[in-house]
Structure formats: structure tokens, C-alpha cells
Design an enzyme around this catalytic site. Structure first.
Site, PDB file in Angstrom:
ATOM      1  CD  GLU A 132     -56.067 -20.699  -4.051  1.00 20.91           C
ATOM      2  OE1 GLU A 132     -55.278 -20.166  -4.832  1.00 20.91           O
ATOM      3  OE2 GLU A 132     -55.986 -20.657  -2.817  1.00 20.91           O
ATOM      4  CE  LYS A 134     -52.314 -24.841 -12.831  1.00 17.81           C
ATOM      5  NZ  LYS A 134     -51.874 -24.136 -14.019  1.00 17.81           N
ATOM      6  CG  ASP A 136     -52.820 -21.055 -18.943  1.00 25.61           C
ATOM      7  OD1 ASP A 136     -51.748 -21.133 -18.305  1.00 25.61           O
ATOM      8  OD2 ASP A 136     -52.974 -21.537 -20.075  1.00 25.61           O
ATOM      9  CE1 TYR A 244     -49.871 -18.358  -7.130  1.00 21.53           C
ATOM     10  CE2 TYR A 244     -51.531 -17.477  -8.613  1.00 21.53           C
ATOM     11  CZ  TYR A 244     -50.271 -18.002  -8.405  1.00 21.53           C
ATOM     12  OH  TYR A 244     -49.418 -18.160  -9.450  1.00 21.53           O
ATOM     13  CE  LYS A 333     -53.388 -27.956 -16.571  1.00 18.69           C
ATOM     14  NZ  LYS A 333     -52.072 -28.196 -16.850  1.00 18.69           N
ATOM     15  CB  CYS A 427     -36.571 -31.121 -46.224  1.00 16.59           C
ATOM     16  SG  CYS A 427     -36.880 -29.467 -45.601  1.00 16.59           S
ATOM     17  CB  CYS A 430     -33.717 -27.381 -48.059  1.00 16.78           C
ATOM     18  SG  CYS A 430     -33.402 -28.902 -47.151  1.00 16.78           S
ATOM     19  CB  CYS A 445     -34.889 -31.421 -42.880  1.00  7.98           C
ATOM     20  SG  CYS A 445     -33.767 -30.678 -44.050  1.00  7.98           S
ATOM     21  CB  CYS A 451     -32.549 -26.990 -44.208  1.00 10.08           C
ATOM     22  SG  CYS A 451     -34.332 -26.801 -44.181  1.00 10.08           S
TER      23      CYS A 451
HETATM   24  S1  IVH Z   1     -50.086 -21.875  -6.270  1.00 10.01           S
HETATM   25  C1  IVH Z   1     -46.786 -23.366  -4.241  1.00 10.01           C
HETATM   26  N1  IVH Z   1     -52.435 -21.019  -6.996  1.00 10.01           N
HETATM   27  O1  IVH Z   1     -50.169 -22.446 -11.889  1.00 10.01           O
HETATM   28  C2  IVH Z   1     -47.427 -22.314  -4.986  1.00 10.01           C
HETATM   29  N2  IVH Z   1     -50.810 -21.334  -8.683  1.00 10.01           N
HETATM   30  O2  IVH Z   1     -48.948 -24.967 -12.526  1.00 10.01           O
HETATM   31  C3  IVH Z   1     -47.528 -22.613  -6.437  1.00 10.01           C
HETATM   32  N3  IVH Z   1     -51.544 -20.766 -10.951  1.00 10.01           N
HETATM   33  O3  IVH Z   1     -46.861 -21.383 -11.412  1.00 10.01           O
HETATM   34  C4  IVH Z   1     -48.553 -21.860  -7.131  1.00 10.01           C
HETATM   35  N4  IVH Z   1     -53.577 -20.127 -10.381  1.00 10.01           N
HETATM   36  O4  IVH Z   1     -48.554 -19.725 -12.408  1.00 10.01           O
HETATM   37  C5  IVH Z   1     -51.213 -21.367  -7.401  1.00 10.01           C
HETATM   38  N5  IVH Z   1     -54.534 -20.242  -7.479  1.00 10.01           N
HETATM   39  C6  IVH Z   1     -53.339 -20.587  -7.885  1.00 10.01           C
HETATM   40  C7  IVH Z   1     -52.949 -20.522  -9.252  1.00 10.01           C
HETATM   41  C8  IVH Z   1     -51.669 -20.924  -9.612  1.00 10.01           C
HETATM   42  C9  IVH Z   1     -52.719 -20.273 -11.378  1.00 10.01           C
HETATM   43  C10 IVH Z   1     -50.391 -21.065 -11.803  1.00 10.01           C
HETATM   44  C11 IVH Z   1     -49.077 -20.477 -11.344  1.00 10.01           C
HETATM   45  C12 IVH Z   1     -48.195 -21.652 -11.107  1.00 10.01           C
HETATM   46  C13 IVH Z   1     -48.792 -22.656 -12.022  1.00 10.01           C
HETATM   47  C14 IVH Z   1     -48.413 -24.058 -11.639  1.00 10.01           C
END
Ligand code: IVH
Length: 700
Positions: A132, A134, A136, A244, A333, A427, A430, A445, A451
């Protein structure tokens, strides 16, 4: 920061002494907590994710090597930050986990191998993975009881989050009622609240017209929008949600696999990401990753990688979790995005804790869709290591981060005559000396209490519970008073009574609340020496060290006199004496002396002396103790207690524990393997006893 290699000017972990390790763990705990607060509560981080990860990695590495020194408030015991004031708390019925990160295909194959080994699967049995995007954003937990949305919470520290139910109700993607059959009596849906890229850009454009500061990225915009105390503001923000994962489930069927579960959720009316794919094995999952990476720019939302999850629930259960992350899932990532541009100037930013951070002022450049004009250069050593010079073409990187960084210099494009950068030793805010402690990468500093860049943080620490413990003077008030010039120095706190009228007229204050605040301040005009030393906020001087100093010097006058002498004569007796205090390492000595070397700090102490009384240290009752007042040194292996326990016990009985043997030593407790200290003791005629004799002596 793997292995024992030193990096970024830090002492390699294998070379750390226990005292250094303890000091560094204390420093890391407070530094990481500070960054957690900025990130989770103020949505305003000041370092990059990579720099933050490096702090956590260093902390973990030191803890692995010194398991006895793991602190109660260790960052490794927490995920995220404690909840901020303003929202009620919700304890999650099941903890909200985080994910381990991986950066290349090998890491993912290792993950699959680990899963296989753990489950003792045959080589031919493939592991189905759900893959899936990820996103942010920020994770939340939605609780449905009998199909009705009852509460919604942020992750918070993983155990306790903030109650943002009313705000979540304003999201279209969060149904008030689930629909359909076979609904569980209790169903907690976990997922991500996020903002689409186009909505984010629109929001920022409209903020600009209203002179409001723009959000740095969609994540911050989503977090800032959800955590509004007024849900009407949240309602106007275009927030979305994808489910998710699950939290608590009571009754009802959610299926046997992750993908089944997502189908069920969809059927009940919860939004799930349509880009989720079931992959037959790790190869298919990696193909999914390459495909998504290629489509990334065309997705409606920003993603920073892919999450893989073992599909079968039965396997997930067997795999369980390790230190707050499931063994059955991993985040893959994306590599960072980079671009080249010209470095126009280097400026120095002074953080709230006094760290001088060099900032690259860049010819604006587009890095993966975001225009970047400033980037961090980390610290002095990094500038030197890369030989970064003004006028250079540099490589800038953005890794889903808030703060982009300079990762390299294109040397063959260097203009003629470009000079090496000289890092300032004062610094810029200050003018105080900026010092760099041994083994540390950062220059700081030393203006500390005076400061302006650090004043609010210092004052907050000064009044905190284990320091002056002044109730009713929170960070918000300090900030406001500081901005108006009512409160600039610690001494000003004790002069606030002269400003009663001004404070009463401020919003949120009345005669009663001002009276309460002033009474809380009055009650603290007498303070114990150890609290006072701690309150000064000298780097690395936590409560334990403050107590050691108080015990050793007895009074503020004696301490100050000795420290000022040590500053004048760094090799003299006073400096030696400080250095000899057990558990006070060379880098702490440097920080203490840097504090006293600053005239401003001396003036602050003088000013405080006019307002308050610092009580002399009171020795704990050690009457009858055979070792009270004696200087004891431990060496060699102790077999019946740890070195730390031995020290603590001895100190509780009124002994001073030193780190080396000198003429002043009364007793050397030597275990097997004792070396030079034993030889020194013989040389100075110091009494030597073994561990058993020691225990007998102290009556144990
Ligand atoms: S699963 C065990 N699935 O990534 C369940 N997380 O780095 C843990 N996140 O805190 C999360 N997309 O905020 C899961 N498809 C996805 C996700 C996801 C984004 C985020 C989520 C988590 C963080 C961990």
C-alpha cells in the site's frame, strides 16, 4: 550510524566511558523530547527526519552497549510525544504501533527472510503481502460501537492520544454510522488523515492572501488542521482519510487476511486506498513498489514510500511485535530527491537550546516539486568535511523531510577564489562565546540565561517542576511575557509583582489568577542548592549531577568561587577537584566552566542573589555511618553489585565517591582485575579492602 564508527564528531560508542554514556543518554533524552514536542505538538520541527533518526539511532546504540544506564524517560520507551494540553486524553484500547523503515530491495528481502524464519516456513511456501502507498499524514484511531462513530484519537505517544472526535466528525471520509451486516460490536479502524496535494497548495495560497504563515508540507497542514481546538476550522480544511489497520475488535467477523479486512471495511463504508494490491510474494511486492514510484508524481497525494504487510492474520498474530513495531509489516521508503543549485550565503541560526546551526541560503531550486531556498548544513564538521564554500554549486536533498539538506558539493564547478567557511565562535544573536564540548558536533551559545534565542526555553526550564516549580507560569505565558519585555531574565520572575497591573490587563488574566501566580512565585524565594543548580539549565547538568555538585560544594558561594577559580586556572586545584568528582566527565566539566566563563551568567547569578535565598546543601542523615565524609574509590570487578549500585549506596551513607585515587582518597575498594588504581593506592598509602570487607564495613 552503525557499528562503532564515530560520525558527525561524536565519540564512537565503543569508546564511551559509562559516565560519558550516562551524560549523553541524558542529553539525548531531553533533545529528542524537545524535537518530539516540536514535531507532534507544534507541527513545527526544526531538524530533518534524517537528523532526528540519527539521534534516536545513537541513543539506541548507547543503550545496547550500556543496558544498565537506560533511563526511565528513555526515548526508546516512547513513540511520538506526550499529548499536548488542550485536548482530552484517550487511552488506546490497543497501542498504536509504528513501522520499521527499509531503504532498499535487500532490506525487503531480509524482511521476508526474517518472517519465513520466524514462522519456520518451507522455502517453497510464498508469503503473500499486501502493498500500500505510505501516505505522509497522521495516523488516527476511529472507534465504532454498534456501528456508531463514538471517539476518534490521534496516535499521541502510541498508548495515549488526543481526543479529536469532534474534529474527525467533520471529515467526509469518516462515516458517522457504518452500514451493512455483521458489524462488530466494537470496531476500531486505524488509518491516515491526509491532505491532497492540490488542496494543500490551494490552502497555502489562501493563507498567503490573509498574511497567515504557509504550511511547510501536506503532512503539517493535515496535522495542524486536525488539531484545531475549534472544529469549525477543521471543517473548512479539505482533510481526507484512508483506513489501513484495526485496533480493538469485539464480536463480528473481519476476515482472515488483511486484504479481506480492507474489503470488509470498504463494505461498511470506510474509505480504503484503492491503490492497495495483494502481492503473491516479495518479488511481486517489489514490482508494485517500482510501479508506484514511477506513478508517484501523478498520485493526488504525496507519499514517502510503500508499506508491506503479511496478509494472513494468523501469521500476523504469531509474528507479534518488537519494540512498538509489528514484525509483520515494514515501510519501504523512497530515496530522497535531489537537485543542484548555487550556495549564495551561509547564515547561522540559533535554536531554542542554543545550538548554532549553519543554514545554506540557496538560489531557489525545484526539488521534486517543492521550491527550496534554504537547507541545513548540519554543523561545523559537515561543512569542513564536504569543504562547502560560498559560491559553490551544491547538491540539495529533500526526503519527505521538512528541512532539506545540503548533501554534497560539485567541486569542479567551484568559482575561483572561493574561500573556506569560518564557523563563528560567537553567538550571532547575543554575542556570547559559542563553545563546542569535546565529543560533540554542535557548537552552542553559552549565553544561556541571557541569550534571547534561548530565553524562553531557559525560563521554561527554570520554573519547571524539578527546578523552581512555579505553578501557573507555563510556556505560553513565558512566551507572551517575554515578547512584551516583562520577563527577560530569571530575576525578572521575582519582580513580576511590580507588574501586577499590566498582567491583570492581559487577556486570560484576572486579579485572582495574577494573585495565585504571584503567591506561587513568593513561595519559591527560598530554594535548595541542588534545585537551584539544576534550574540554571547548564548543558548536561541534570538533576542527578546537580545533586552531586550540591553535595560536593555545599553552598552556592563555595561552588561559584570554585568554578570561577577553575575558569581562571584551568589546570589549577579547583579545576582538578571538579574533574575528580565521580560521574562528572570532561565534557560536563567543559559545559560547567563555559557557563561560568560568561560574564552574563555571573550577572544573572548576582541578580538572582538579590531576589532569592539559596539554601546550603543538607547532608542526608548519615549519623553513625562509618564512611560519612570519607572519599571512596571503586575499582576492578564487583561481584555482588553493579558499580552504580555501589556508588549510590556509598553516597547515601555520606561518602564521596571519586573516579581516581589521590592523596585525598580514604579507601579503595578493589575487586578482581584492579590495575593502576591499586598501584596508586599503594603509592599514596591508601587503605585497600575487597568487596566483602566493604559490605561488612557498611553493615550489609
Ligand atoms: S500501518 C501496525 N499502513 O506510517 C500498523 N501505516 O511509519 C502501523 N502510514 O504511523 C501502521 N500509510 O501514520 C500503515 N498504509 C499504511 C500507512 C501507514 C501511512 C503511516 C502511519 C504510521 C506510520 C509509520
Amino acid at each position: 550510524m552503525k557499528g562503532g564508527k564515530a560520525s558527525g564528531g561524536l565519540v564512537a560508542v565503543v569508546d564511551l566511558t559509562p559516565a560519558q554514556a550516562e551524560a549523553e543518554l541524558a542529553r539525548l533524552a531531553s533533545e529528542i523530547a524537545h524535537h518530539d514536542r516540536l514535531y507532534y505538538q507544534q507541527d513545527n520541527p526544526e531538524i530533518s527526519d534524517a537528523a532526528y533518526d540519527a539521534l534516536r539511532a545513537r541513543n539506541a546504540e548507547i543503550e545496547r552497549r550500556f543496558p544498565d544506564l537506560v533511563r526511565l524517560d528513555s526515548p526508546s520507551r516512547r513513540v511520538g510525544a506526550p499529548v499536548a494540553g488542550g485536548f482530552a486524553k484517550i487511552i488506546h484500547a490497543r497501542p498504536m504501533l509504528s513501522l520499521d523503515n527499509a531503504f532498499d530491495e535487500d532490506d525487503i528481502r531480509d524482511f521476508a527472510d526474517r518472517v519465513r524464519r520466524f514462522l519456520k516456513l518451507e522455502a517453497r511456501e510464498s508469503i503473500e503481502l499486501s502493498a500500500e502507498p505510505k501516505i505522509d499524514g497522521l495516523s488516527v484511531s476511529l472507534r465504532y460501537e454498534k456501528g456508531k462513530f463514538v471517539t476518534g484519537a490521534t496516535r499521541g505517544d502510541g498508548e495515549t492520544g488526543e481526543d479529536v472526535t469532534v474534529n474527525l466528525r467533520t471529515l467526509e471520509d469518516v462515516p458517522a454510522y457504518l452500514k451493512g451486516r455483521e458489524l462488530p460490536a466494537v470496531l476500531e479502524v486505524r488509518g491516515e488523515v491526509y491532505m491532497q496535494r492540490a488542496d494543500f497548495l490551494k490552502l497555502n495560497a489562501s493563507r498567503k492572501t490573509k498574511d497567515e504563515p504557509p504550511f511547510a508540507n501536506p503532512r503539517n497542514a493535515a496535522a495542524g488542521s486536525l488539531r484545531q481546538l475549534d472544529p469549525r476550522i477543521t471543517a473548512r480544511r479539505p482533510l481526507r482519510f484512508f483506513g489501513y489497520a484495526l485496533g480493538e475488535v469485539v464480536g463480528g467477523k473481519v476476515g482472515d487476511t488483511h486484504v479481506h479486512m480492507l474489503d470488509r471495511l470498504r463494505g461498511w463504508g470506510v474509505r480504503v486506498n484503492p491503490d492497495t494490491r495483494l502481492c503473491a510474494d516479495v518479488d511481486a511486492a517489489l514490482e508494485y513498489y517500482r510501479d508506484i514510484a514511477a506513478r508517484r508524481a501523478r498520485l493526488a497525494y504525496d507519499i514517502d514510500g510503500v508499506v508491506y504487510k503479511v496478509n494472513r492474520f494468523e501469521w500476523q498474530e504469531r509474528l507479534g511485535m518488537v519494540s512498538r513495531a509489528p514484525r509483520w509489516a515494514i515501510a519501504h521508503k523512497f530515496p530522497a530527491e535531489q537537485a543542484r543549485t548555487r550556495l549564495n550565503a551561509i547564515t547561522i541560526q540559533v535554536g531554542r537550546t542554543g545550538t548554532l546551526t549553519p543554514v545554506a541560503e540557496l538560489e531557489p531550486v525545484n526539488v521534486g516539486g517543492v521550491v527550496v531556498a534554504r537547507a541545513t548544513l548540519h554543523n561545523e564538521d559537515e561543512i569542513r568535511r564536504k569543504d562547502t564554500r560560498i559560491g559553490d554549486t551544491v547538491v540539495v536533498q529533500r526526503a519527505g523531510d521538512v528541512i532539506p539538506q545540503v548533501v554534497g558539493v560539485v567541486l569542479n564547478e567551484r568559482p575561483k577564489g572561493a574561500k573556506a567557511f569560518r564557523f563563528p565562535d560567537h553567538c550571532p544573536v547575543c554575542g556570547s562565546l559559542a563553545v563546542r564540548a569535546e565529543g560533540e558536533a554542535a557548537r552552542r551559545c553559552s549565553g544561556g540565561l541571557t541569550c534571547p534565542a534561548q530565553a524562553v526555553e531557559r525560563l521554561r526550564h527554570f520554573v519547571s517542576r524539578n527546578a523552581f516549580d512555579i505553578e501557573g507560569l507555563g510556556e505560553k505565558h513565558i512566551e507572551a511575557f517575554h515578547a512584551d519585555g516583562i520577563l527577560r531574565t530569571p530575576g525578572d520572575i521575582f519582580r513580576l509583582h511590580r507588574r501586577t497591573r499590566e498582567i491583570e490587563q492581559r487577556e486570560g488574566w484576572g486579579a485572582k489568577s495574577v494573585e495565585r501566580l504571584l503567591a506561587a512565585i513568593e513561595a519559591r524565594r527560598r530554594i535548595s542548592l541542588e534545585r537551584f543548580v539544576f534550574a540554571l539549565g547548564i548543558r548536561q547538568i541534570g538533576e542527578a549531577t546537580a545533586r552531586l555538585l550540591a553535595r560536593h560544594y555545599g553552598s552556592l558561594g563555595a561552588w561559584r568561587k570554585a568554578m570561577e577559580a577553575a575558569v581562571r586556572h584551568p589546570e589549577g586545584e579547583a579545576a582538578q577537584d571538579l574533574d575528580n568528582i565521580s560521574q562528572i566527565g570532561p565534557s560536563m566539566v567543559a559545559d560547567i566552566l563555559a557557563f561560568f566563563a560568561e560574564a552574563h551568567n555571573g550577572a544573572t547569578l548576582d541578580d538572582l542573589a538579590r531576589e532569592i535565598v539559596v539554601e546550603d546543601y543538607v547532608q542526608p542523615k548519615t549519623a553513625g555511618s562509618p564512611v560519612a565524609g570519607k572519599t571512596v574509590v571503586f575499582t576492578g570487578t564487583l561481584e555482588r553489585m553493579t558499580r552504580q549500585e555501589a556508588k549510590a549506596r556509598a553516597e547515601a551513607l555520606g561518602a564521596k565517591v571519586a573516579g581516581s585515587v589521590s592523596k585525598k582518597t580514604d579507601l579503595l575498594v578493589a575487586g578482581p582485575g584492579a590495575g593502576t588504581k591499586l598501584a596508586d593506592a599503594t603509592k599514596y598509602g591508601v587503605t585497600v579492602i575487597d568487596e566483602d570487607a566493604w559490605l561488612k564495613l557498611i553493615g550489609e
